[in-house]
Motif scaffolding. Structure first.
Motif, short mmCIF file in Angstrom:
data_model
loop_
_atom_site.label_atom_id
_atom_site.label_comp_id
_atom_site.label_asym_id
_atom_site.label_seq_id
_atom_site.Cartn_x
_atom_site.Cartn_y
_atom_site.Cartn_z
N SER A 111 9.10 -20.90 -2.60
CA SER A 111 9.40 -21.37 -1.23
C SER A 111 10.23 -22.64 -1.24
CB SER A 111 8.09 -21.62 -0.47
OG SER A 111 7.38 -22.72 -1.03
N THR A 112 10.84 -22.88 -0.09
CA THR A 112 11.56 -24.12 0.19
C THR A 112 11.11 -24.58 1.56
OG1 THR A 112 13.44 -23.35 -1.12
CG2 THR A 112 13.84 -25.19 0.40
N THR A 113 10.61 -25.81 1.65
CA THR A 113 10.04 -26.33 2.89
C THR A 113 10.80 -27.58 3.33
OG1 THR A 113 7.86 -25.56 2.19
CG2 THR A 113 7.90 -27.18 3.96
N VAL A 114 11.15 -27.66 4.61
CA VAL A 114 11.82 -28.83 5.17
C VAL A 114 10.76 -29.81 5.66
CG1 VAL A 114 13.39 -29.67 6.96
CG2 VAL A 114 13.80 -27.44 5.88
N LEU A 115 10.96 -31.09 5.30
CA LEU A 115 10.03 -32.15 5.70
C LEU A 115 10.75 -33.20 6.54
CD1 LEU A 115 8.41 -32.86 2.20
CD2 LEU A 115 7.52 -31.36 4.01
N ASP A 116 9.99 -33.92 7.33
CA ASP A 116 10.41 -35.14 8.03
C ASP A 116 11.41 -34.94 9.16
OD1 ASP A 116 8.65 -36.50 6.37
OD2 ASP A 116 10.20 -36.89 4.87
N THR A 141 21.03 -29.87 5.61
CA THR A 141 19.71 -29.33 5.27
C THR A 141 19.71 -27.81 5.37
OG1 THR A 141 18.64 -31.33 6.07
CG2 THR A 141 17.27 -29.34 5.92
N TYR A 142 20.23 -27.27 6.46
CA TYR A 142 20.23 -25.81 6.63
C TYR A 142 21.07 -25.12 5.57
CZ TYR A 142 17.87 -26.57 11.06
OH TYR A 142 16.96 -26.94 12.01
N ALA A 143 22.20 -25.73 5.19
CA ALA A 143 23.03 -25.15 4.13
C ALA A 143 22.26 -25.13 2.81
CB ALA A 143 24.33 -25.94 3.98
N ALA A 144 21.54 -26.20 2.52
CA ALA A 144 20.76 -26.27 1.28
C ALA A 144 19.62 -25.25 1.29
CB ALA A 144 20.21 -27.67 1.06
N VAL A 145 18.89 -25.18 2.39
CA VAL A 145 17.79 -24.20 2.49
C VAL A 145 18.32 -22.78 2.33
CG1 VAL A 145 16.07 -23.18 4.05
CG2 VAL A 145 16.27 -25.66 3.88
N SER A 146 19.43 -22.49 2.98
CA SER A 146 20.02 -21.16 2.90
C SER A 146 20.43 -20.84 1.46
CB SER A 146 21.23 -21.08 3.83
OG SER A 146 21.86 -19.83 3.71
N ALA A 150 18.57 -18.16 -0.95
CA ALA A 150 19.36 -17.01 -1.39
C ALA A 150 19.37 -16.87 -2.92
CB ALA A 150 20.80 -17.13 -0.88
N HIS A 151 19.00 -17.93 -3.61
CA HIS A 151 18.94 -17.90 -5.08
C HIS A 151 17.50 -17.92 -5.57
CE1 HIS A 151 23.18 -18.75 -4.50
NE2 HIS A 151 23.33 -18.19 -5.68
N ARG A 157 19.57 -23.00 -10.06
CA ARG A 157 20.46 -21.83 -10.03
C ARG A 157 21.47 -21.95 -8.89
NH1 ARG A 157 17.52 -16.34 -9.54
NH2 ARG A 157 18.79 -15.89 -7.73
N TRP A 158 21.00 -22.39 -7.72
CA TRP A 158 21.90 -22.56 -6.58
C TRP A 158 22.94 -23.65 -6.87
CZ3 TRP A 158 21.69 -26.81 -2.86
CH2 TRP A 158 22.67 -26.70 -1.87
N LEU A 159 22.51 -24.76 -7.48
CA LEU A 159 23.46 -25.82 -7.82
C LEU A 159 24.55 -25.28 -8.74
CD1 LEU A 159 21.01 -28.81 -8.41
CD2 LEU A 159 22.67 -28.61 -6.54
N ALA A 160 24.17 -24.53 -9.76
CA ALA A 160 25.14 -23.95 -10.69
C ALA A 160 26.09 -23.01 -9.95
CB ALA A 160 24.43 -23.22 -11.82
#
Length: 169
Positions: A111-116, A141-146, A150-151, A157-160
């Protein structure tokens, strides 16, 4: 209710191998590594009751600070990476980040959870940041979560995939 505070600013002096935290505390850094992806930092947390050290990647292309913490035995947490949405700038050997409140907890493969979000909204309501900067932080934030989702909720893996390869200790 959200804790109301201005954006947190931090400095990273590559030549001095130091990190000045948002409270003005000067801390020693064991390793800085500058790459085409960004800046890597490894720093111990002497005297911290839960965390022994952490390592971070500052990724200007994605406006993120990606951190992996190492816990003292018995204080482990149920996440693998903590991601801050930040504005990043550098003048000479000194990097500066401005933390724009929003954070992600990444549990690799799960999972990926948005905080604050509440802190961001309070900051706008109290004129600590503009609505435009808040929108930028939300879009980042939304671009990072997406991308992370997706990875397979794998931030490395997403950073790469994004052209921002990282190496960790």
């Amino acid at each position: 209710m959200a804790h109301i505070h201005p954006p947190k600013i931090e400095y990273f002096d590559l030549d001095a191998k130091s990190n000045t935290d948002p409270k003005g505390q000067l801390r020693s850094v064991d390793e800085y590594r500058l790459t085409p992806t960004g800046l890597y930092m490894f720093r111990p947390l002497a005297g911290h009751p839960k965390i022994s050290h952490f390592e971070s990647w500052f990724v200007p292309k994605l406006n993120l600070r990606v951190t992996r913490q190492s816990w003292h035995r018995g204080h482990e947490q149920d996440f693998d990476f903590y991601v801050d949405v930040v504005e990043i700038s550098a003048i000479g050997s000194v990097w500066r980040t401005t933390d724009l409140y929003l954070d992600l907890l990444v549990r690799t493969g799960r999972s990926t959870t948005v905080l604050d979000t509440d802190e961001l909204i309070s900051a706008v309501q109290h004129n600590l940041i503009s609505a435009e900067r808040a929108q930028w932080a939300l879009e980042t934030t939304y671009a990072a979560v997406s991308g992370i989702s997706a990875h397979g909720h794998d931030v490395v893996r997403w950073l790469a995939y994004s052209g921002c390869s990282t190496t960790w200790r």
